[in-house]
Design an enzyme around this catalytic site. Structure first.
Site: not given
Ligand code: ADP
Length: 489
Positions: A227-228, A230, A232, A249, A284, A384
């Site tokens: 994911g992002s 932030e 991560g 990742e 990504c 991004e």
């Molecule tokens: P994108 O920018 O691709 O939406 P995110 O990083 O926001 O990616 O989200 C990717 C995954 O991480 C999703 O399954 C989301 O629900 C999860 N997620 C978002 N915030 C948190 C958090 N604070 N703790 C754990 N998982 C999270």
């Protein structure tokens, strides 16, 4: 076209969907606004139930032979192959991506299960004889693994996490993204008919609720996230708090470099557009920064704009479309906002830049393939965007171009096009990226590892190395009889 879907989905725990009385959220087709299903908005208690089920299943699963695991992964691949048309349609409706792409996602996902079925059979422990005994170095599963994935390529995201983790003998609790849970919940049911109960559990819901509960759970022995950056970081902090390993990742802002000696510039144009626009740019790995050499710049950019003008933006179910709908209005607005930021920064729009209306899909955010001529350092060139936006930079000095190609916080992938092998290899070495593709973009053949450097992440997926991030080493020294402690001489 409508796939068979349940009206309500809940968490899949211990081999079945568990009843849920709690809150729900809606899965909606982003192209049409049509309601698809309700999904349980799980909470920390559901996560705890899932982790307990995974813990109970662990000793049995850990004890299975590599052959048994391989056989079950292959059975899963067979079952997914039968369901491929339905699952690909679900993803196209749930995420807005072109059905031709979601079909490919599932093919690539199936290849992952088969790849790791094979890879685990070659994942050998090793050892050597020592006086009066033997030294063994074994690999053991981590235990219960918590995995969190994004929405962009649901089937492949699931496979990248599930296939190596199960092959290595772990049991899992997986959280799909709230924008794309349907095919993962359907997958859970298919896998549940093949693996013992509790080996694979899926808990849908929101990041700050289910995701946070999963990362904080004291019995989760390893975390894996895509994911992002932030989020991560939040997950890395949670891992640090409990001292559990975390693989990440994260994003990318990958350079794609055109040298003037590339042998087929028309094919390079096609690669450059494919790199930036596949998945509507919501990948990504996308090659979102195109470096074009000064000597060919004007003609190359003309060809690029004219090729972009021939691309069709259409309904996700339109087989002839090249681009389709972004995953949500939120994402669509974000991409349009970035295009606005680019214009305000002085980027020149060479093509596109607008939202497009597609008949029957008026609710959707369809954005034209967008070509921006930019300078290094602009926000559109650094951040991004996750949409169909390609930033184009003109270069003439090799060292300066390399500095700019590496001059972003990310380091996931890179592409380059040249007929000069020595130049290709030297440039590949100099690029800060987990994957470099020469004279093509994207290589997702089975077993090609990818992962990032810098803020793009930690740990490789998609290759045999991945078995190592889902297992730990244990050395065992065996003596045939009790020997004197060495410190007594
Ligand atoms: P994108 O920018 O691709 O939406 P995110 O990083 O926001 O990616 O989200 C990717 C995954 O991480 C999703 O399954 C989301 O629900 C999860 N997620 C978002 N915030 C948190 C958090 N604070 N703790 C754990 N998982 C999270």
């Amino acid at each position: 076209m409508k796939p068979s879907l349940k009206k309500n989905y809940t968490a899949y725990i211990n081999g079945g969907f568990v009843p849920s009385q709690g809150a729900v959220f809606a899965a909606t087709n982003p192209a049409t606004g049509e309601h698809l299903a309700h999904i349980a908005r799980c909470n920390a208690a559901d996560v705890d139930t899932a982790v307990q089920a995974a813990q109970r299943a662990l000793p049995g699963w850990k004890a299975t032979s590599y052959e048994e695991r391989a056989a079950l992964l292959n059975r899963l691949a067979d079952a997914l192959e039968k369901e491929l048309p339905r699952l690909a349609l679900i993803d196209a409706l749930d995420v807005g991506r072109r059905i031709a792409e979601t079909r490919l996602d599932h093919q690539k996902a199936i290849a992952q299960y088969r790849y790791f079925a094979g890879a685990i059979l070659t994942h050998e422990d090793y050892g050597r004889p020592i006086p009066d005994g033997y030294l063994m170095v074994k690999r053991e599963p981590m235990g219960v693994v918590g995995q969190i994935i994004p929405w962009n390529v649901p089937a492949l995201m699931v496979a990248l996490k599930v296939a190596p983790a199960l092959a290595a003998g772990n049991t899992l609790v997986l959280k799909p993204d709230e924008n794309a849970s349907l095919s993962t919940l359907e997958f859970a049911e298919i896998a549940g008919g093949i693996f013992p109960p509790g080996v694979l559990n899926v808990v849908p819901g929101f990041g700050e609720e289910v995701g946070a509960a999963l990362t904080a759970h004291p019995k989760v022995a390893k975390l894996a996230f895509t994911g992002s950056p932030e989020v991560g970081r939040i997950i890395a902090h949670a891992g640090a708090e409990r001292l559990v390993p975390v693989s990440l990742e994260l994003g990318g802002k990958s350079p794609n470099i055109v040298f003037p000696d590339a042998d087929d510039l028309d094919a390079v144009v096609d690669n450059a557009l494919f790199a930036a626009l596949y998945c509507n740019g919501q990948s990504c790995l996308a090659g979102t920064r195109l470096f074009v050499h000064d000597d060919i710049y004007a003609s190359f950019v003309d060809k690029l704009a004219s090729a972009a003008s021939r691309l069709k933006v259409g309904n996700p179910l339109d087989e002839s479309a090249h681009l389709s709908c972004l995953v949500s209005a939120k994402q669509g607005k974000r991409v349009l906002e970035y295009i606005g930021i680019g214009k305000a920064e002085g980027a020149k729009v060479l093509f596109g830049g607008e939202r497009e209306s597609v008949a029957g899909c008026e609710a959707g955010y369809f954005i034209q393939p967008t070509l921006l001529e930019v300078r290094h350092g602009m926000r559109v060139e650094q951040e991004e965007i996750f949409g169909p936006v390609l930033s184009i930079l003109r270069w003439s000095d090799y060292e300066q171009m390399l500095k700019e190609a590496n001059g972003v916080p990310y380091g996931l992938a890179a592409g380059l096009y040249t007929a000069d092998l020595e130049n290709a290899m030297r440039t590949a070495d100099a690029l800060e990226a987990g994957s470099v593709w020469i004279n093509q973009y994207f290589n997702l053949s089975s077993g090609v590892p990818f992962g990032g450097v810098k803020e793009s992440g930690i740990g490789m997926e998609h290759g045999r190395e991945t078995l190592n991030i889902y297992s730990r080493v244990k050395s065992v020294t065996v003596r045939n009889r009790v020997i004197e402690p060495w410190y007594l001489g």
